[in-house]
Design a protein around this motif. Structure first.
Motif, mmCIF file in Angstrom:
data_model
loop_
_atom_site.group_PDB
_atom_site.id
_atom_site.type_symbol
_atom_site.label_atom_id
_atom_site.label_comp_id
_atom_site.label_asym_id
_atom_site.label_seq_id
_atom_site.Cartn_x
_atom_site.Cartn_y
_atom_site.Cartn_z
ATOM 1 N N LEU A 103 80.489 1.448 22.116
ATOM 2 C CA LEU A 103 79.590 2.613 21.415
ATOM 3 C C LEU A 103 79.568 3.832 22.774
ATOM 4 O O LEU A 103 79.700 4.867 22.374
ATOM 5 C CB LEU A 103 78.350 2.159 21.234
ATOM 6 C CG LEU A 103 77.350 3.235 21.073
ATOM 7 C CD1 LEU A 103 77.676 3.965 19.741
ATOM 8 C CD2 LEU A 103 75.774 2.728 20.959
ATOM 9 N N MET A 104 79.613 2.989 23.858
ATOM 10 C CA MET A 104 79.394 4.162 24.931
ATOM 11 C C MET A 104 80.732 5.007 25.223
ATOM 12 O O MET A 104 80.702 6.276 25.396
ATOM 13 C CB MET A 104 79.325 3.705 26.369
ATOM 14 C CG MET A 104 78.787 4.495 27.635
ATOM 15 S SD MET A 104 78.208 3.358 29.130
ATOM 16 C CE MET A 104 77.639 4.712 29.987
ATOM 17 N N CYS A 105 82.009 4.290 25.061
ATOM 18 C CA CYS A 105 83.063 5.321 25.045
ATOM 19 C C CYS A 105 83.431 6.060 24.110
ATOM 20 O O CYS A 105 83.919 7.232 24.253
ATOM 21 C CB CYS A 105 84.277 4.302 25.248
ATOM 22 S SG CYS A 105 84.467 3.197 26.790
ATOM 23 N N GLN A 106 82.883 5.527 22.610
ATOM 24 C CA GLN A 106 82.968 6.529 21.583
ATOM 25 C C GLN A 106 82.142 7.836 21.634
ATOM 26 O O GLN A 106 82.523 8.566 21.327
ATOM 27 C CB GLN A 106 82.503 5.413 20.366
ATOM 28 C CG GLN A 106 82.512 6.463 19.251
ATOM 29 C CD GLN A 106 81.760 5.756 18.073
ATOM 30 O OE1 GLN A 106 81.648 4.387 17.697
ATOM 31 N NE2 GLN A 106 80.771 6.209 17.201
ATOM 32 N N GLN A 107 80.784 7.538 22.344
ATOM 33 C CA GLN A 107 79.920 8.610 22.124
ATOM 34 C C GLN A 107 80.554 9.524 23.380
ATOM 35 O O GLN A 107 80.180 10.938 23.030
ATOM 36 C CB GLN A 107 78.595 8.254 22.608
ATOM 37 C CG GLN A 107 78.063 7.554 21.287
ATOM 38 C CD GLN A 107 76.466 7.449 21.362
ATOM 39 O OE1 GLN A 107 75.673 7.470 22.265
ATOM 40 N NE2 GLN A 107 76.082 7.550 20.053
ATOM 41 N N GLU B 252 88.549 1.613 30.135
ATOM 42 C CA GLU B 252 88.389 2.717 28.955
ATOM 43 C C GLU B 252 87.665 3.872 29.443
ATOM 44 O O GLU B 252 87.788 5.025 29.027
ATOM 45 C CB GLU B 252 88.009 2.063 27.576
ATOM 46 C CG GLU B 252 87.967 3.124 26.401
ATOM 47 C CD GLU B 252 87.755 2.298 25.203
ATOM 48 O OE1 GLU B 252 87.548 3.108 24.186
ATOM 49 O OE2 GLU B 252 87.491 1.028 24.781
ATOM 50 N N LEU B 253 86.486 3.505 29.843
ATOM 51 C CA LEU B 253 85.282 4.396 30.410
ATOM 52 C C LEU B 253 85.937 5.357 31.462
ATOM 53 O O LEU B 253 85.928 6.415 31.610
ATOM 54 C CB LEU B 253 83.928 3.944 30.670
ATOM 55 C CG LEU B 253 82.863 4.612 30.892
ATOM 56 C CD1 LEU B 253 82.707 5.602 29.604
ATOM 57 C CD2 LEU B 253 81.684 3.893 31.177
ATOM 58 N N ARG B 254 86.431 4.515 32.468
ATOM 59 C CA ARG B 254 86.902 5.198 33.698
ATOM 60 C C ARG B 254 88.202 6.246 33.241
ATOM 61 O O ARG B 254 88.134 7.308 33.962
ATOM 62 C CB ARG B 254 87.722 4.123 34.737
ATOM 63 C CG ARG B 254 86.784 3.262 35.289
ATOM 64 C CD ARG B 254 87.678 2.818 36.608
ATOM 65 N NE ARG B 254 88.710 2.054 36.380
ATOM 66 C CZ ARG B 254 88.940 0.820 35.967
ATOM 67 N NH1 ARG B 254 88.039 0.037 35.860
ATOM 68 N NH2 ARG B 254 90.252 0.272 35.704
ATOM 69 N N ASP B 255 88.779 5.876 32.316
ATOM 70 C CA ASP B 255 89.976 6.907 32.219
ATOM 71 C C ASP B 255 89.713 8.087 31.299
ATOM 72 O O ASP B 255 90.191 9.079 31.263
ATOM 73 C CB ASP B 255 90.930 6.109 31.207
ATOM 74 C CG ASP B 255 91.747 4.871 31.878
ATOM 75 O OD1 ASP B 255 91.712 4.922 32.983
ATOM 76 O OD2 ASP B 255 92.251 3.974 31.259
#
Length: 211
Positions: free
Chosen positions: A64-68, A116-119
């Motif tokens: 959810l975090m990456c999506q948002q 995924e978030l770092r990228d």
């Protein structure tokens, strides 16, 4: 648009750094705290909820975090979840509306553990601080905000916070582009950061105009 990740151990001074950058950039910033994205535990008995290890990457709803974050980068408004440490659950009725901005600051102790978030980040900052200083801030915060007494806060630090810091958070420092020593009290480092961000924004706008 820039996405800035600000990580560091509990009590390191991340919030101070975030507030300072936000103030100096005068409203061009939205902040996405990792703490809003803990997995919902409302289906569990309260006794089980209090056993959750909030310092482990598995406690976070990374999907959810990456999506948002992607949605914000695409210029979309999101409904950020609301999580309570007191009830150890995500609100089923309340969200926070977050609109896109020039700068998105993603803040949290574990944010560099998710590739995924770092990228999605343009700049990665790790706020470093002495362990004793962090412990004192954690005790004050836990007593004031999380319903613990002093002994409970110390026990929690020794049993959970410190070992998780050594296992996950400290190793994630290697992903940082910039390391800020002395936590949120390092005014020189924070001034350099805000200058760097401001220059990056100006470069991004120049590139956009050329297109």
């Amino acid at each position: 648009m820039l996405v800035i990740g600000i990580a560091g151990g509990s009590g390191s001074g991340k919030t101070t750094v975030v507030k300072t950058i936000t103030t100096q950039l005068e409203g061009r910033v939205v902040v996405i705290p990792q703490d809003s994205y803990y997995k919902d535990s409302s289906h569990l008995p309260m006794e089980e909820r209090h056993k959750i290890n909030f310092d482990h990457p598995d406690a976070i709803d990374w999907k959810l975090m990456c999506q948002q974050i992607r949605e914000l980068k695409a210029g979309k408004t999101i409904e950020q979840p609301v999580y309570s440490y007191i009830t150890c659950s995500r609100s089923q009725t309340e969200t926070v509306t977050v609109e896109p901005a020039d700068v998105i600051i993603v803040e949290g102790i574990l944010i560099f553990t998710c590739k995924e978030l770092r990228d999605q980040m343009n700049i990665k900052i790790f706020v470093d601080a002495d362990d004793d200083d962090r412990l004192m801030r954690i005790i004050v915060r836990d007593v004031a905000e999380r319903g613990r007494d002093v002994q409970m806060a110390i026990d929690h630090y020794c049993e959970t916070v410190k070992p998780m810091h050594l296992q996950f958070i400290e190793p994630s420092k290697r992903y940082a582009d910039i390391i800020v020593p002395q936590g949120g009290h390092n005014k020189v480092a924070i001034d350099v950061l805000t200058t760097t961000v401001d220059q990056a924004l100006k470069q991004a706008k120049r590139r956009k105009k050329k297109k």
